[in-house]
Design an enzyme around this catalytic site. Structure first.
Site, PDB file in Angstrom:
ATOM      1  N   ASP A 252       3.438   4.728 -11.509  1.00  0.00           N
ATOM      2  CA  ASP A 252       2.333   4.250 -10.691  1.00  0.00           C
ATOM      3  C   ASP A 252       2.898   3.110  -9.838  1.00  0.00           C
ATOM      4  O   ASP A 252       3.991   2.602 -10.093  1.00  0.00           O
ATOM      5  CB  ASP A 252       1.157   3.795 -11.567  1.00  0.00           C
ATOM      6  CG  ASP A 252      -0.146   3.717 -10.756  1.00  0.00           C
ATOM      7  OD1 ASP A 252      -0.087   3.693  -9.502  1.00  0.00           O
ATOM      8  OD2 ASP A 252      -1.230   3.672 -11.367  1.00  0.00           O
TER       9      ASP A 252
HETATM   10  C1  BGC Z   1      -3.227   3.671  -8.458  1.00  0.00           C
HETATM   11  C2  BGC Z   1      -2.762   5.099  -8.288  1.00  0.00           C
HETATM   12  C3  BGC Z   1      -2.465   5.366  -6.842  1.00  0.00           C
HETATM   13  C4  BGC Z   1      -1.416   4.372  -6.371  1.00  0.00           C
HETATM   14  C5  BGC Z   1      -1.018   4.535  -4.914  1.00  0.00           C
HETATM   15  C6  BGC Z   1      -2.286   2.666  -7.823  1.00  0.00           C
HETATM   16  O1  BGC Z   1      -2.870   1.407  -7.763  1.00  0.00           O
HETATM   17  O2  BGC Z   1      -3.377   3.377  -9.831  1.00  0.00           O
HETATM   18  O3  BGC Z   1      -3.731   5.986  -8.772  1.00  0.00           O
HETATM   19  O4  BGC Z   1      -2.044   6.677  -6.658  1.00  0.00           O
HETATM   20  O5  BGC Z   1      -1.931   3.058  -6.518  1.00  0.00           O
HETATM   21  O6  BGC Z   1      -2.036   4.118  -4.079  1.00  0.00           O
END
Ligand code: BGC
Length: 804
Positions: free
Chosen positions: A232
């Protein structure tokens, strides 16, 4: 592994090139190495529409993104219980991805709704692993059929937003397998996603990104996953540990921040070179898979809007109806509630879509020529009841044939990065519903919210519709449903508890910043309600329609089942009403063998059926062998008990139409050795028994480490200075600064960001040496800081001399 054509093999690249591939090229792309002929792959949020940012990247949904269709969020889609529709919507997202040049969509999200207050529940499907897994698999198939990759997220045990960067989820093995991993397992095995995203949190003492057990032993070795694991955004806790654990790609780019550490670890023999090569090969495979030829398609904007509208209606759950719905076309309507004008249709954070268009219920009523009076009823920005606005709404309701009140949760109350603190609607919404329903009993309440709410006024209105967050066409879909153009086809994929006290996880949620204990074990959602005999406000699986279905001839294909065999449950479903409609047949298992403690009722299969008036169909629901099994911790495998099982054919988790019994033979007869679940573990001793070790103590806040959050560091003078600098350099424009909700989101995000996350985001400015020196100072280790600085200066001087 896929054959790479036109790309070099990872083993032919230099170690430095291989390592460089293991971190992004920028916020949304994998790294390209043009000299080696390696292009990049474009990733984009996800999941219910694209948030494609061609230039400035952010993961809070605060900077602009390209317009895209905002489909209903996962909670609405889950309420359809319709895998074909979920796949169709995912396919439409894939077409938009192709149009925008996106190779991998960052979704679906399938974390279990452990607690109704998780701020991101709207982005997840269900409290039940079977529903989560099947719908996530459908979504993966829908995307990948178009040659666009899916990314299952967030792996694993990411069930709260508060402290998500810091918290260690302590969960026993049986609960982990049966509740939190089962949906991922199903989707990985049946839909073969291109990628999986490792979550922010720790699981049993190890960050998900560094977790060899999760990423290699379970995901790859046991489940056979052969795609790529990415982190993530800024989740990578320790790059070397992550690569060793099988996490292939750090996202977003850390601009080479840790490449040196990874290379040094390989050089020193602490990290196998083969591990780096394997991960680099997976990045190359993803790039190869993403290669497209031919022109990009156009986005069929109208067609997708129509699909979004249909899906929103299909996911709308008719919670209660005394017969007022569907509305007759000739009634005058008082449309009440600011949401009728400014719809609440999606959640805040990384999934925020910049929609092509947004329909409002008020416009749709007017477009149909319905005689409407409109009253705002509340100010969406304030939460105290406004007597003037309520009086105006009551006056409108009194003079109309019917009142339709739109209430729910304001955007600021739920979103990524924070959890809700209570289950209530804003006071002004509750006060409005009570006042309007008292003035006109022919009141319909239409809810827009991403997760369960309390309804103290439940008995007052004539009908209650739960639209959840239905996407850009939610307003129009609501009016379609109100007039019966379309049936509200939804069934709840989660329990609406009557109070927080009825949620088994509640005493342990969200836990402490550094530790959350899953003491409720298997008893999530309806599993707890059914076992403890607690009545919900609205049950898992509940939903009414505008027609009536009769169920007959319920049968099971065998009375004696060899352990390991599936069972087929059949019945005849007849639409005995005079309108077309859909029904969801739910089959639950109740293990009566007594071999091991299990929830009283567990969903084992389901089927959605659509029938015209008078039509009938034989529906067969397959109950796979796995549904009979429990995870035997001692034996590290799934076991099926011998004995009696009730098969409950039901309309919801509290409405069982017929119970059949089967005898399982050839399974296990006694509870095996090892920690089995003794139910909700209220005491340390019980929980320790289930964990098979002492309940750990939360990681201490001090000494500060790379994992310490900026808020934790902010308790010191140096930390406060650091925070002030980070705020000063944050790229806020004037418009953003003026937006209170966005600034609050940023503040929360920055407070919880670990120092290593700040380093990843700093684009190379905050090097590890700087971070570690800073930590020495923060921990009062001045000598150590001085030594570190001198070492760095000496190394730099040596390098300069060598160059001369
Ligand atoms: C989220 C993800 C997301 C990523 C990119 C993170 O803060 O938990 O689900 O895909 O950001 O935006």
């Amino acid at each position: 592994m896929i054959e790479v054509t036109g790309l070099p093999a990872a083993r032919d690249l230099s170690p430095a090139q291989q390592v460089s591939l293991l971190s992004g090229g920028d916020f949304w792309r994998t790294r390209s190495l043009p000299a080696a002929g390696i292009g990049s792959c474009v990733l984009s949020d996800g999941p219910h529409g694209l948030r494609f940012q061609p230039s400035i990247g952010d993961n809070l949904g605060t900077s602009a993104s390209e317009p895209a269709t905002c489909f209903p969020t996962a909670v609405t889609m889950a309420s359809t219980w319709d895998e074909a529709l979920v796949a169709e919507v995912a396919g439409a997202v894939a077409v938009e991805a192709l149009a925008l040049g996106v190779d991998v969509v960052l979704g679906p999200g399938l974390n279990i709704k452990r607690h109704p207050l998780c701020g991101r529940n709207f982005e997840y499907f269900s409290e039940d692993p079977l529903v989560s897994g099947r719908l996530a698999a459908a979504s993966v198939r829908g995307l990948q059929e178009w040659g666009v990759g899916a990314c299952l997220k967030h792996f694993a045990v990411n069930n709260q937003e508060g402290h998500r960067f810091l918290v260690d989820a302590i969960v026993d093995e049986r609960t982990l397998r049966e509740i939190y991993l089962a949906g991922f397992e199903y989707a990985v095995k049946t839909a073969v996603p291109w990628t999986v995203m490792a979550a922010y949190n720790q699981v049993n003492g190890e960050y998900a990104t560094d977790n060899r057990r999760l990423l290699t032993e379970i995901l790859r070795s046991e489940w056979g996953f052969d795609g790529l694991v990415m982190s993530d955004w800024a989740a990578t806790a320790d790059r070397v540990a992550a690569v060793a654990a099988g996490m292939d790609l750090e996202m977003p780019s850390s601009q080479g921040l840790s490449d040196g550490e990874v290379l040094a670890a390989v050089g020193a023999g602490r990290l196998a070179a083969a591990r780096v090569t394997a991960s680099a090969q997976r990045v190359l495979d993803l790039v190869a898979r993403s290669a497209k030829s031919g022109p990009r398609p156009e986005i069929p904007v109208d067609e997708h809007d129509a699909l979004a509208r249909r899906a929103a209606a299909e996911g709308t759950v008719l919670l209660a109806n005394d017969g007022l719905l569907p509305l007759a076309g000739d009634l005058s309507v008082a449309v009440i509630g600011a949401f009728a004008e400014q719809p609440r249709y999606q959640g805040a954070g990384s999934s925020l879509v910049n929609p092509f268009r947004v329909s409002s219920a008020l416009d749709e009523f007017r477009r149909r020529g319905v005689p409407v009076t409109f009253a705002r009823g509340y100010d969406p920005k304030r939460s105290g009841p406004d007597a003037g606005l309520i009086a105006e709404a009551v006056a409108a309701a009194r003079t109309a044939d019917v009142a339709v009140v739109l209430v729910g949760l304001p955007a600021a109350d739920e979103g990524e990065g924070f959890d809700r603190t209570h289950l209530r609607l804003p006071d002004q919404h509750d006060a409005l519903v009570a006042a309007v329903a008292a003035a006109n009993p022919r009141t319909v309440v239409a809810l827009s919210n991403g997760a369960p709410v309390l309804m103290p006024w439940r008995e007052a209105p004539a009908a209650i519709l739960e639209s959840y967050l239905g996407g850009q066409a939610a307003g129009a879909a609501l009016v379609d449903v109100l007039y019966g153009d379309v049936e509200p086809g939804g069934r709840l994929a989660e329990t609406f508890p009557a109070s927080l006290g009825d949620v088994a996880a509640d005493p342990y949620f969200p836990g402490e910043p550094h530790q959350v204990e899953y003491r409720e074990g298997l008893f999530v959602g309806y599993r707890h309600h059914a076992t403890a005999g607690v009545e919900p406000l609205f049950a898992f699986g509940h939903g009414l329609g505008y027609t009536t279905f009769a169920w007959d001839a319920v049968s099971v294909d065998r009375a004696t089942v060899d352990a390991g065999e599936p069972v087929a449950v059949s019945l005849t479903v007849t639409n005995v009403g005079d309108r077309p409609g859909s029904d969801v047949v739910q089959v639950y298992l109740s293990d009566r063998s007594g071999v091991v403690l299990r929830p009283r009722r567990e969903l084992a299969g389901f089927a959605k059926v659509r029938l015209g008036p008078g039509e009938r169909e034989t529906v067969t629901v397959s109950v796979p062998a796995r549904a009979f099994a429990f995870y035997d911790v001692g034996a590290a495998g799934w076991r099926i008990p011998s004995g009696s099982f009730d098969i409950e054919v039901a309309r919801s988790s509290v409405d069982v139409a017929e119970t059949l019994t089967v005898q399982v033979v050839g399974g296990v007869d006694t509870a095996p050795e090892g920690p089995q679940s003794p139910g909700v573990a209220a005491t340390d001793e019980q929980f320790a028994r289930r964990l098979g070790r002492a309940v750990p103590r939360p990681r201490p806040v001090r000494p500060f480490t790379r994992q310490s959050s900026l808020a934790e560091l902010g308790t010191t003078r140096i930390g406060r200075m650091l925070n002030a600098i980070l705020w000063r350099i944050a790229p806020f424009d004037e418009e953003t600064k003026a937006d209170e909700t966005t600034m609050r989101t940023y503040k929360r995000a920055l407070d919880e960001l670990p120092l290593r996350g700040a380093a990843i985001y700093s684009g190379g400015k905050l090097t590890w040496t700087r971070v570690d020196t800073l930590l020495d100072l923060l921990n009062g280790e001045r000598r150590q800081a001085a030594v570190r600085l001198v070492t760095v200066l000496a190394r730099t001087a040596r390098r300069v001399r060598a160059k001369r």
